[in-house]
Design a protein around this motif. Structure first.
Motif, PDB file in Angstrom:
ATOM      1  N   ARG A  31       0.822  -1.198   0.000  1.00 58.21           N
ATOM      2  CA  ARG A  31       0.000   0.000   0.000  1.00 58.21           C
ATOM      3  C   ARG A  31       0.870   1.268   0.000  1.00 58.21           C
ATOM      4  O   ARG A  31       0.433   2.334   0.424  1.00 58.21           O
ATOM      5  CB  ARG A  31      -0.969   0.020   1.192  1.00 58.21           C
ATOM      6  CG  ARG A  31      -0.397  -0.164   2.576  1.00 58.21           C
ATOM      7  CD  ARG A  31      -1.523  -0.065   3.603  1.00 58.21           C
ATOM      8  NE  ARG A  31      -1.073  -0.080   4.979  1.00 58.21           N
ATOM      9  CZ  ARG A  31      -1.268  -1.070   5.830  1.00 58.21           C
ATOM     10  NH1 ARG A  31      -1.894  -2.163   5.417  1.00 58.21           N
ATOM     11  NH2 ARG A  31      -0.846  -0.985   7.076  1.00 58.21           N
ATOM     12  N   GLU A  70       3.873  -5.914   7.113  1.00 63.19           N
ATOM     13  CA  GLU A  70       2.987  -6.665   8.006  1.00 63.19           C
ATOM     14  C   GLU A  70       2.854  -8.076   7.445  1.00 63.19           C
ATOM     15  O   GLU A  70       2.611  -8.248   6.248  1.00 63.19           O
ATOM     16  CB  GLU A  70       1.614  -6.010   8.116  1.00 63.19           C
ATOM     17  CG  GLU A  70       1.617  -4.730   8.937  1.00 63.19           C
ATOM     18  CD  GLU A  70       0.226  -4.139   9.108  1.00 63.19           C
ATOM     19  OE1 GLU A  70      -0.766  -4.807   8.689  1.00 63.19           O
ATOM     20  OE2 GLU A  70       0.117  -3.031   9.653  1.00 63.19           O
ATOM     21  N   GLU A  97       2.631  -7.867   3.320  1.00 67.53           N
ATOM     22  CA  GLU A  97       2.268  -6.588   2.708  1.00 67.53           C
ATOM     23  C   GLU A  97       3.270  -5.524   3.131  1.00 67.53           C
ATOM     24  O   GLU A  97       3.574  -5.371   4.311  1.00 67.53           O
ATOM     25  CB  GLU A  97       0.864  -6.150   3.120  1.00 67.53           C
ATOM     26  CG  GLU A  97       0.446  -4.836   2.471  1.00 67.53           C
ATOM     27  CD  GLU A  97      -1.020  -4.516   2.687  1.00 67.53           C
ATOM     28  OE1 GLU A  97      -1.748  -4.364   1.688  1.00 67.53           O
ATOM     29  OE2 GLU A  97      -1.445  -4.419   3.852  1.00 67.53           O
ATOM     30  N   THR A 103       3.945  -1.889   3.942  1.00 67.81           N
ATOM     31  CA  THR A 103       3.025  -0.849   4.411  1.00 67.81           C
ATOM     32  C   THR A 103       3.606   0.549   4.376  1.00 67.81           C
ATOM     33  O   THR A 103       2.864   1.531   4.414  1.00 67.81           O
ATOM     34  CB  THR A 103       2.578  -1.154   5.855  1.00 67.81           C
ATOM     35  OG1 THR A 103       3.735  -1.235   6.701  1.00 67.81           O
ATOM     36  CG2 THR A 103       1.805  -2.471   5.919  1.00 67.81           C
TER      37      THR A 103
END
Length: 233
Positions: free
Chosen positions: A61, A115, A212, A214
């Motif tokens: 993200r 994460e 992921e 982050t």
């Protein structure tokens, strides 16, 4: 003109490789009719680069794309214009103009945050003990491509994330329902920590997790200050 685009990479696009992602962005820029700048020579290439290559299978993200244009264009409405040309799984979060004379984006990356979530079962009741053992170690000698290196200095932070619940005791979302591991790893050139290596030291199979990215942390070119990408929570 030089712009930096922060975007997500989710869903099936987790399995899109670094080079294919470059081609995807080149097509998107052309469809959005951006005046892309190209290199000289027999095989001109668009002047764009991604801050840090994301391993295959990871979601993110916080990806950042550096793009150079032949001329100045207004940023107003550009996000929506680009988003309309991109596939599901990539969401444009922000677009900023940056210094044309600044250093290459890849050279400014200092570290990355991740994460890690278990796909099915948890990580085991003794996970905190294993994490503490890693952080208390003076060195963790590993072998990569036939060469030994010390993983420990590349682990800046490692902790167990506490699941988040609402007032009724239910998880706030599906992502908050189980154990999660937080990692902050060095991402400098020649000194990059890999989440799968940390998982191996913890005794966790990489294939049994979802990882992921982050946040990316950048070193300011004019000072020792570190700047986090705008996605940090």
């Amino acid at each position: 003109m030089r712009i930096q685009i922060t975007f997500t990479k989710q869903g099936a696009l987790r399995y899109t490789g670094h080079l294919d992602l470059h081609k995807l962005w080149e097509r998107a820029a052309r469809r959005a009719e951006l005046p892309l700048a190209y290199s000289q020579g027999f095989h001109p290439q668009p002047k764009m680069s991604i801050a840090s290559a994301l391993p295959l299978g990871f979601s993110s993200r916080c990806e950042v794309l550096d793009m150079r244009l032949e001329r100045d264009i207004p940023l107003e409405g550009l996000r929506d214009k680009l988003q309309a040309t991109l596939p599901t799984g990539i969401q444009v979060l922000s677009i900023e103009q940056t210094d044309d004379r600044g250093p290459a984006l890849q050279t400014q990356v200092a570290s990355a945050e991740y994460e890690v979530t278990a796909i099915e079962s948890g990580f085991g009741s003794d996970l905190k003990r294993r994490i503490d053992s890693v952080m208390e170690s003076e060195s963790i000698i590993r072998t990569r491509r036939g060469k030994e290196y010390d993983l420990r200095p590349l682990i800046e932070e490692l902790s167990l994330l506490t699941p988040r619940f609402d007032f009724a005791g239910a998880p706030l979302s599906a992502k908050d329902s189980g154990q999660k591991i937080f990692m902050k790893l060095s991402a400098r050139e020649g000194a990059t920590g890999r989440p799968e290596e940390v998982l191996d030291v913890l005794g966790i199979a990489f294939e049994e997790t979802r990882i992921e990215r982050t946040c990316l942390i950048f070193q300011s070119p004019s000072s020792k200050e570190e700047i986090a990408s705008p996605t940090r929570r």
